[in-house]
Design an enzyme around this catalytic site. Structure first.
Site, mmCIF file in Angstrom:
data_model
loop_
_atom_site.group_PDB
_atom_site.id
_atom_site.type_symbol
_atom_site.label_atom_id
_atom_site.label_comp_id
_atom_site.label_asym_id
_atom_site.label_seq_id
_atom_site.Cartn_x
_atom_site.Cartn_y
_atom_site.Cartn_z
ATOM 1 N N ASP A 1 -62.954 -80.447 13.269
ATOM 2 C CA ASP A 1 -63.997 -80.569 14.273
ATOM 3 C C ASP A 1 -65.154 -79.636 14.108
ATOM 4 O O ASP A 1 -66.184 -79.822 14.482
ATOM 5 C CB ASP A 1 -63.652 -80.322 15.330
ATOM 6 C CG ASP A 1 -62.320 -81.154 15.979
ATOM 7 O OD1 ASP A 1 -62.204 -82.873 16.636
ATOM 8 O OD2 ASP A 1 -60.953 -81.880 15.297
ATOM 9 N N GLU B 1 -70.394 -82.701 20.229
ATOM 10 C CA GLU B 1 -68.596 -81.853 20.902
ATOM 11 C C GLU B 1 -68.608 -80.467 21.531
ATOM 12 O O GLU B 1 -67.951 -79.890 22.718
ATOM 13 C CB GLU B 1 -67.630 -82.924 20.571
ATOM 14 C CG GLU B 1 -66.781 -82.341 20.820
ATOM 15 C CD GLU B 1 -65.558 -83.525 21.243
ATOM 16 O OE1 GLU B 1 -65.666 -84.822 19.838
ATOM 17 O OE2 GLU B 1 -64.586 -83.775 21.304
ATOM 18 N N ASP C 1 -70.233 -86.562 17.305
ATOM 19 C CA ASP C 1 -68.997 -86.446 17.365
ATOM 20 C C ASP C 1 -68.264 -86.028 15.645
ATOM 21 O O ASP C 1 -68.468 -87.303 15.204
ATOM 22 C CB ASP C 1 -68.141 -87.522 18.312
ATOM 23 C CG ASP C 1 -67.076 -87.536 18.395
ATOM 24 O OD1 ASP C 1 -66.019 -86.305 18.024
ATOM 25 O OD2 ASP C 1 -66.388 -88.104 19.339
ATOM 26 N N ASP D 1 -64.028 -88.278 16.150
ATOM 27 C CA ASP D 1 -63.955 -89.062 17.514
ATOM 28 C C ASP D 1 -62.177 -89.120 16.661
ATOM 29 O O ASP D 1 -62.195 -90.040 15.640
ATOM 30 C CB ASP D 1 -64.462 -90.039 16.973
ATOM 31 C CG ASP D 1 -64.106 -90.953 18.626
ATOM 32 O OD1 ASP D 1 -63.645 -90.226 19.569
ATOM 33 O OD2 ASP D 1 -64.075 -92.053 18.424
ATOM 34 N N THR E 1 -59.660 -86.987 17.565
ATOM 35 C CA THR E 1 -58.587 -85.786 16.776
ATOM 36 C C THR E 1 -56.835 -85.633 17.342
ATOM 37 O O THR E 1 -56.418 -85.993 16.090
ATOM 38 C CB THR E 1 -59.206 -84.339 17.600
ATOM 39 O OG1 THR E 1 -60.964 -84.186 17.124
ATOM 40 C CG2 THR E 1 -58.756 -82.951 16.911
ATOM 41 N N LYS F 1 -62.177 -97.642 17.676
ATOM 42 C CA LYS F 1 -61.874 -98.916 18.818
ATOM 43 C C LYS F 1 -63.795 -99.631 18.812
ATOM 44 O O LYS F 1 -63.220 -101.214 18.785
ATOM 45 C CB LYS F 1 -61.665 -98.697 19.999
ATOM 46 C CG LYS F 1 -60.183 -98.639 19.882
ATOM 47 C CD LYS F 1 -59.606 -98.312 21.927
ATOM 48 C CE LYS F 1 -60.274 -96.680 22.220
ATOM 49 N NZ LYS F 1 -59.459 -95.451 21.718
HETATM 50 P P1 AMP Z 1 -59.090 -93.016 23.085
HETATM 51 O O1 AMP Z 1 -59.836 -93.800 23.497
HETATM 52 O O2 AMP Z 1 -57.893 -92.326 23.958
HETATM 53 O O3 AMP Z 1 -58.447 -91.986 22.169
HETATM 54 O O4 AMP Z 1 -60.502 -92.028 23.546
HETATM 55 C C1 AMP Z 1 -61.802 -91.792 22.833
HETATM 56 C C2 AMP Z 1 -62.588 -90.022 23.279
HETATM 57 O O5 AMP Z 1 -62.955 -89.902 24.580
HETATM 58 C C3 AMP Z 1 -62.110 -89.350 21.946
HETATM 59 O O6 AMP Z 1 -63.125 -88.935 21.621
HETATM 60 C C4 AMP Z 1 -60.915 -88.746 23.389
HETATM 61 O O7 AMP Z 1 -61.174 -87.678 23.387
HETATM 62 C C5 AMP Z 1 -62.130 -88.665 24.608
HETATM 63 N N1 AMP Z 1 -61.133 -89.147 25.590
HETATM 64 C C6 AMP Z 1 -61.061 -90.083 26.581
HETATM 65 N N2 AMP Z 1 -60.336 -89.793 27.285
HETATM 66 C C7 AMP Z 1 -59.819 -88.637 27.510
HETATM 67 C C8 AMP Z 1 -59.326 -87.439 28.149
HETATM 68 N N3 AMP Z 1 -58.103 -87.783 29.880
HETATM 69 N N4 AMP Z 1 -59.558 -86.142 27.996
HETATM 70 C C9 AMP Z 1 -60.204 -85.532 27.255
HETATM 71 N N5 AMP Z 1 -60.623 -86.939 26.200
HETATM 72 C C10 AMP Z 1 -60.723 -87.754 26.574
HETATM 73 MG MG MG Z 2 -64.911 -88.098 20.127
HETATM 74 MG MG MG Z 3 -64.509 -85.125 18.563
#
Ligand code: AMP
Ligand code: MG
Ligand code: MG
Length: 308
Positions: free
Chosen positions: A45, A68, A112, A115, A117, A220
């Site tokens: 990252d 980020e 980002d 994305d 991580t 997604k």
């Molecule tokens: P995800 O769909 O959970 O993979 O999240 C999509 C993006 O949003 C990623 O970059 C995650 O790090 C960020 N993200 C989603 N929810 C949170 C959370 N509660 N805290 C930190 N980052 C989040």
């Molecule tokens: Mg991200």
């Molecule tokens: Mg990231």
């Protein structure tokens, strides 16, 4: 604009190389950014962001670029990571009229560098993307998405897509058929790592035909644009502007919608609203989108609004 996009493409490719190299070195250097939960940051990252930001800054020193990661300043490290050259295919493209007299002050680039991580550290590497979004006066008009662990037809790793309003997207086959209009008939993708109570209540209300859980906002959203699923719904705080700017440009250019749970589009014109606190709904059709907005429970929307 064309030259900026070229810089984004070449630095995204190098960032992808960094993601692969750090993983194969086995030295991930994980740091937890969160207070409480788990929000990991790795060496990939950090280094990928330095590479992208310093490459853009090298050619466009006055441009606003928001990444980020919060990094210690290191001019020497930054200089070593500047990528030279151009993407010759992009330079051949005509610049759409709307961007010919563009001024630097009207542009914000949201980065980002990696994305997904959490998935990266857990071996779900196909969920990982590098995201660079370009907003002009708040509108997400261009972007680059790079998949470091996706194999190309020539057998090498690293797949790159780019988009520019007026030219459309390249490298990606967008959805051809209209998505269903009833949520019971939909396949919907949800978060794998941030599956909160609000998400659970929303899934129950939507009652989708198929519920898929994968990581990454980039991954997604691209599933929706490509038509692999009918919608991506995240009724929760958590994603940030750097998660959504690039993908929003792809969604819009291909006739889709990316909004919050109330149907409001997102504005990328300042640092102020860097958190997408009212969640996300992404689809490739107006009726499909409305059907989802209508079925998200009112108490879920109220709970998000109460924390603004
Ligand atoms: P995800 O769909 O959970 O993979 O999240 C999509 C993006 O949003 C990623 O970059 C995650 O790090 C960020 N993200 C989603 N929810 C949170 C959370 N509660 N805290 C930190 N980052 C989040
Ligand atoms: Mg991200
Ligand atoms: Mg990231």
């Amino acid at each position: 604009m064309i030259k900026l996009l070229s810089s984004c493409v070449i630095s995204a490719r190098r960032a992808g190389q960094i993601c692969r190299d750090v993983l194969s070195s086995g030295k991930l250097g994980v740091v937890d950014k969160s207070e409480g939960g788990l929000d990991p940051q790795t060496e990939a990252d950090r280094k990928a962001q330095r590479c992208i930001v310093s490459t853009i800054a090298d050619r466009f020193p006055g441009l606003t670029v928001y990444g980020e990661e919060t990094l210690e300043p290191s001019e020497e490290e930054d200089r070593l990571l500047v990528v030279t050259g151009e993407d010759q295919d992009i330079l051949k493209e005509p610049c759409p009229q709307e961007f010919i007299d563009l001024q630097e002050k009207d542009i914000i680039v949201w980065v980002d560098p990696l994305d997904g991580t959490k998935e990266y550290t857990e071996g779900f590497i196909e969920h990982v993307t590098v995201l660079i979004g370009i907003a002009v006066r708040g509108e997400p008009v261009a972007g680059v998405i790079h998949r470091p662990f996706s194999k190309r037809s020539d057998g090498e790793f690293g797949q790159t897509y780019w988009v520019l309003k007026g030219l459309g997207s390249r490298g990606l086959e967008p959805r051809q058929t209209a998505p269903p209009q009833n949520t019971d008939d939909m396949s919907v993708v949800f978060t794998r790592s941030h599956y909160t109570e609000l998400v659970r209540r929303t899934v129950a209300a939507l009652n989708p035909r198929r519920e898929i859980r994968v990581g990454g906002c980039g991954h997604k959203t691209m599933m929706v644009v490509a038509g692999d699923v009918d919608a991506y719904v995240f009724p929760s705080d958590g994603t940030k502007k750097w998660d959504t700017c690039a993908v929003d440009a792809f969604v819009r250019a291909n006739g889709g919608l990316l909004t919050d749970v109330n149907g409001k589009t997102l504005d990328y014109g300042s640092w102020e609203n860097w958190r997408n606190k009212m969640g996300l709904v992404v689809t490739m059709g107006k009726e499909t989108h409305q059907a989802i907005l209508d079925r998200i429970p009112a108490d879920v929307k109220e709970e998000l609004a109460s924390k603004l």
